[in-house]
Design a protein around this motif. Structure first.
Motif, PDB file in Angstrom:
ATOM      1  N   GLU A  58       0.514  -1.152  -0.160  1.00  0.00           N
ATOM      2  CA  GLU A  58      -0.181  -0.191  -0.065  1.00  0.00           C
ATOM      3  C   GLU A  58       0.657   1.412  -0.157  1.00  0.00           C
ATOM      4  O   GLU A  58       0.952   2.354  -1.239  1.00  0.00           O
ATOM      5  CB  GLU A  58      -0.962  -0.113   1.200  1.00  0.00           C
ATOM      6  CG  GLU A  58      -1.722  -0.725   1.506  1.00  0.00           C
ATOM      7  CD  GLU A  58      -2.669  -1.139   2.169  1.00  0.00           C
ATOM      8  OE1 GLU A  58      -2.273  -0.417   3.419  1.00  0.00           O
ATOM      9  OE2 GLU A  58      -3.070  -2.317   2.387  1.00  0.00           O
ATOM     10  N   SER A  59       1.958   1.035   0.725  1.00  0.00           N
ATOM     11  CA  SER A  59       3.207   2.469   0.757  1.00  0.00           C
ATOM     12  C   SER A  59       3.585   2.486  -0.721  1.00  0.00           C
ATOM     13  O   SER A  59       3.491   3.663  -0.430  1.00  0.00           O
ATOM     14  CB  SER A  59       3.440   2.146   2.205  1.00  0.00           C
ATOM     15  OG  SER A  59       3.305   2.035   3.004  1.00  0.00           O
ATOM     16  N   TYR A  60       4.256   1.633  -1.306  1.00  0.00           N
ATOM     17  CA  TYR A  60       4.923   1.611  -2.507  1.00  0.00           C
ATOM     18  C   TYR A  60       3.982   2.298  -3.151  1.00  0.00           C
ATOM     19  O   TYR A  60       4.136   2.472  -4.799  1.00  0.00           O
ATOM     20  CB  TYR A  60       5.947   0.479  -2.522  1.00  0.00           C
ATOM     21  CG  TYR A  60       6.927  -0.281  -1.382  1.00  0.00           C
ATOM     22  CD1 TYR A  60       7.769   1.182  -1.314  1.00  0.00           C
ATOM     23  CD2 TYR A  60       7.272  -0.873  -1.571  1.00  0.00           C
ATOM     24  CE1 TYR A  60       8.957   0.838  -0.605  1.00  0.00           C
ATOM     25  CE2 TYR A  60       8.201  -1.107  -0.664  1.00  0.00           C
ATOM     26  CZ  TYR A  60       8.852  -0.260   0.005  1.00  0.00           C
ATOM     27  OH  TYR A  60       9.983  -0.750   0.491  1.00  0.00           O
ATOM     28  N   GLU A  61       2.422   1.441  -3.324  1.00  0.00           N
ATOM     29  CA  GLU A  61       1.227   1.868  -4.075  1.00  0.00           C
ATOM     30  C   GLU A  61       1.330   3.825  -4.349  1.00  0.00           C
ATOM     31  O   GLU A  61       1.567   4.348  -5.386  1.00  0.00           O
ATOM     32  CB  GLU A  61       0.365   1.437  -4.312  1.00  0.00           C
ATOM     33  CG  GLU A  61       0.255  -0.310  -4.285  1.00  0.00           C
ATOM     34  CD  GLU A  61      -0.511  -0.640  -4.301  1.00  0.00           C
ATOM     35  OE1 GLU A  61      -2.092  -0.171  -3.548  1.00  0.00           O
ATOM     36  OE2 GLU A  61      -1.563  -1.689  -5.498  1.00  0.00           O
ATOM     37  N   GLN A  62       1.406   4.026  -3.244  1.00  0.00           N
ATOM     38  CA  GLN A  62       1.584   5.250  -2.893  1.00  0.00           C
ATOM     39  C   GLN A  62       2.755   6.159  -3.521  1.00  0.00           C
ATOM     40  O   GLN A  62       2.496   7.056  -3.848  1.00  0.00           O
ATOM     41  CB  GLN A  62       1.289   5.817  -1.763  1.00  0.00           C
ATOM     42  CG  GLN A  62       0.638   7.441  -1.080  1.00  0.00           C
ATOM     43  CD  GLN A  62       0.251   7.571  -0.160  1.00  0.00           C
ATOM     44  OE1 GLN A  62       0.182   6.573   1.087  1.00  0.00           O
ATOM     45  NE2 GLN A  62      -0.987   8.996   0.191  1.00  0.00           N
ATOM     46  N   ALA A  63       3.843   5.686  -3.030  1.00  0.00           N
ATOM     47  CA  ALA A  63       5.046   6.253  -3.484  1.00  0.00           C
ATOM     48  C   ALA A  63       5.236   6.379  -4.764  1.00  0.00           C
ATOM     49  O   ALA A  63       5.686   7.239  -5.908  1.00  0.00           O
ATOM     50  CB  ALA A  63       5.861   5.493  -2.982  1.00  0.00           C
ATOM     51  N   ILE A  64       4.977   5.547  -5.605  1.00  0.00           N
ATOM     52  CA  ILE A  64       4.427   5.223  -7.266  1.00  0.00           C
ATOM     53  C   ILE A  64       3.371   6.230  -7.525  1.00  0.00           C
ATOM     54  O   ILE A  64       4.086   6.743  -8.576  1.00  0.00           O
ATOM     55  CB  ILE A  64       4.736   3.984  -7.049  1.00  0.00           C
ATOM     56  CG1 ILE A  64       5.800   3.071  -7.118  1.00  0.00           C
ATOM     57  CG2 ILE A  64       3.730   3.555  -9.780  1.00  0.00           C
ATOM     58  CD1 ILE A  64       5.528   1.048  -7.357  1.00  0.00           C
ATOM     59  N   LYS A  65       2.367   5.597  -7.158  1.00  0.00           N
ATOM     60  CA  LYS A  65       1.981   7.051  -7.904  1.00  0.00           C
ATOM     61  C   LYS A  65       2.528   8.649  -7.686  1.00  0.00           C
ATOM     62  O   LYS A  65       1.953   9.424  -8.906  1.00  0.00           O
ATOM     63  CB  LYS A  65       0.425   7.684  -6.754  1.00  0.00           C
ATOM     64  CG  LYS A  65      -0.483   5.991  -6.945  1.00  0.00           C
ATOM     65  CD  LYS A  65      -1.977   6.226  -6.493  1.00  0.00           C
ATOM     66  CE  LYS A  65      -2.815   4.834  -6.389  1.00  0.00           C
ATOM     67  NZ  LYS A  65      -3.616   5.160  -4.881  1.00  0.00           N
ATOM     68  N   SER A  66       3.043   9.032  -6.192  1.00  0.00           N
ATOM     69  CA  SER A  66       3.743  10.821  -6.781  1.00  0.00           C
ATOM     70  C   SER A  66       4.888  10.667  -7.056  1.00  0.00           C
ATOM     71  O   SER A  66       5.317  11.496  -7.626  1.00  0.00           O
ATOM     72  CB  SER A  66       4.430  10.474  -4.652  1.00  0.00           C
ATOM     73  OG  SER A  66       3.793  10.118  -3.954  1.00  0.00           O
ATOM     74  N   VAL A  67       5.829   9.255  -7.583  1.00  0.00           N
ATOM     75  CA  VAL A  67       6.800   9.754  -8.859  1.00  0.00           C
ATOM     76  C   VAL A  67       6.121   9.658 -10.255  1.00  0.00           C
ATOM     77  O   VAL A  67       6.941  11.024 -11.125  1.00  0.00           O
ATOM     78  CB  VAL A  67       7.701   7.681  -8.879  1.00  0.00           C
ATOM     79  CG1 VAL A  67       8.134   7.426  -9.622  1.00  0.00           C
ATOM     80  CG2 VAL A  67       8.288   7.639  -7.375  1.00  0.00           C
ATOM     81  N   GLU A  68       4.979   8.820 -10.529  1.00  0.00           N
ATOM     82  CA  GLU A  68       4.489   9.612 -11.695  1.00  0.00           C
ATOM     83  C   GLU A  68       4.040  10.785 -11.832  1.00  0.00           C
ATOM     84  O   GLU A  68       3.476  11.084 -12.812  1.00  0.00           O
ATOM     85  CB  GLU A  68       3.188   8.064 -12.200  1.00  0.00           C
ATOM     86  CG  GLU A  68       4.081   6.895 -12.100  1.00  0.00           C
ATOM     87  CD  GLU A  68       3.542   5.966 -12.403  1.00  0.00           C
ATOM     88  OE1 GLU A  68       2.430   5.965 -11.984  1.00  0.00           O
ATOM     89  OE2 GLU A  68       3.948   4.858 -12.074  1.00  0.00           O
TER      90      GLU A  68
END
Length: 140
Positions: free
Chosen positions: A67-77
């Motif tokens: 869940e945390s990495y999903e949010q991090a990836i959304k932030s990167v994108e």
């Protein structure tokens, strides 16, 4: 910002009960992420969600890590979408490609193989897009 810093402090804290420190760190990071969203503050969200993901990963809490990495990836994108130049997009992705790798590993460990493949492909497509924006040099 204070909640993020508290999360960092508790995750690195030596004194006290380790389990309590981890729970306090998770709570602090979670509070920070109520404000730091990928849409509003992608850079801060990336930093905080990556820290939370890394803490969860280190402690075998695969669902929280995912869940945390999903949010991090959304932030990167989101950060890449907001970048003004190809060079800045490339820099953002190069600095954060490891988030995709950690996500894939967390998905595998949590037996979410379809999701692991999805994020591996996303990572690969981002890397390929990055290569296309690099200048080519000729011998002439």
């Amino acid at each position: 910002m204070t909640q993020n810093n508290l999360g960092n402090a508790y995750s690195d804290r030596i004194k006290g009960d380790k389990t309590d420190n981890i729970e306090l760190a998770i709570a602090a990071y979670t509070h920070a992420l109520q404000v730091y969203t990928p849409e509003a503050f992608p850079i801060y969200c990336l930093r905080t969600s990556r820290s939370l993901g890394n803490l969860a990963f280190k402690n075998g809490n695969w669902q929280l890590a995912i869940e945390s990495y999903e949010q991090a990836i959304k932030s990167v994108e989101q950060s890449c979408n907001w970048a003004n130049t190809d060079e800045r997009r490339k820099e953002i992705l190069n600095q954060n490609i490891d988030v995709y790798e950690e996500m894939v590993e967390a998905c595998i460990k949590h037996n979410q193989l379809d999701k692991a493949v999805e994020y591996a492909e996303r990572s690969r497509s981002k890397t390929i897009a990055n290569l296309k924006t690099q200048p080519t040099f000729s011998d002439s």
